[in-house]
Motif scaffolding. Structure first.
Motif, mmCIF file in Angstrom:
data_model
loop_
_atom_site.group_PDB
_atom_site.id
_atom_site.type_symbol
_atom_site.label_atom_id
_atom_site.label_comp_id
_atom_site.label_asym_id
_atom_site.label_seq_id
_atom_site.Cartn_x
_atom_site.Cartn_y
_atom_site.Cartn_z
ATOM 1 N N UNK A 1 -78.649 35.694 -4.788
ATOM 2 C CA UNK A 1 -79.031 34.284 -4.689
ATOM 3 C C UNK A 1 -77.882 33.338 -5.019
ATOM 4 N N UNK A 2 -76.769 33.853 -5.544
ATOM 5 C CA UNK A 2 -75.649 32.994 -5.913
ATOM 6 C C UNK A 2 -74.579 32.910 -4.834
ATOM 7 N N UNK A 3 -74.862 33.432 -3.640
ATOM 8 C CA UNK A 3 -73.887 33.418 -2.549
ATOM 9 C C UNK A 3 -74.468 32.771 -1.303
ATOM 10 N N UNK A 4 -73.628 32.037 -0.608
ATOM 11 C CA UNK A 4 -73.881 31.615 0.767
ATOM 12 C C UNK A 4 -72.909 32.429 1.599
ATOM 13 N N UNK A 5 -73.382 33.038 2.683
ATOM 14 C CA UNK A 5 -72.456 33.862 3.445
ATOM 15 C C UNK A 5 -72.658 33.722 4.938
#
Length: 192
Positions: A173-177
């Motif tokens: 949940x702590x990444x945008x990819x």
């Protein structure tokens, strides 16, 4: 638009490429990937960069070419023969620290460090110790991997590892990819 390279290639690239071929090393990042590494490096002025898997330094040369003079790059590899090629051609750059170490040892000994940009081009930081390495990424920092589309040098069973790796990234949940079906298959993630 085409994939043809129409940009300046780093000065050291051709000598490193020649030495790479003479050494028989076949796992270097391709020029398209390297051009993206250079571009993303240019977006992090005064950045702290990490490359896990120096190899012979081909991608290292491109990252350095994108970095400004106030940035630093730590590049780690466990193969001294390959690292010597990188040292010969890039070792005079004061922004670069080349480290001969097992990836696991280096990561565990540096968990307190934080980076603006991590290029994980080896097992450690990609298939092994992924969460530990992602914890080293600063908010807004880039995490970059290549070779996510099937490669001819993949060992049997590697496709499943790649699929599991991508699913793990997607669950965080702590990444945008974003996944790019381009070059050798690239994933770029940004820490929220």
């Amino acid at each position: 638009m085409t994939d043809k390279m129409n940009q300046k290639i780093p000065e050291a690239y051709f000598d490193i490429d020649k030495a790479t071929k003479e050494n028989g090393f076949t796992m270097s990042s391709d020029q398209l990937t390297c051009s993206l590494l250079k571009l993303l490096a240019a977006s992090k002025p005064s950045g702290k960069f990490l490359e896990l898997g120096t190899g012979t330094g081909l991608s290292t040369a491109w990252i350095l070419d994108g970095m400004d003079n106030n940035s630093t790059l730590i590049s780690v590899d466990n193969d001294g023969t390959l690292l010597e090629i990188a040292k010969k051609h890039l070792g005079n750059d004061d922004r670069l620290q080349l480290i001969l170490s097992d990836g696991e040892d280096w990561v565990y000994n540096n968990l307190d460090q934080r980076f603006d940009y991590i290029f994980a081009d080896t097992w450690h930081g990609k298939y092994l110790l992924l969460d530990e390495v992602l914890d080293m990424l600063k908010e807004g920092g880039f995490y970059i991997v290549d070779d996510m589309m099937p490669q001819p040098n993949w060992p049997e069973g590697h496709q499943e590892k790649a699929v599991n790796f991508v699913q793990h990234l997607e669950r965080r949940s702590d990444l945008k990819l974003t996944k790019l079906n381009w070059a050798t298959g690239i994933i770029i993630a940004v820490k929220k």
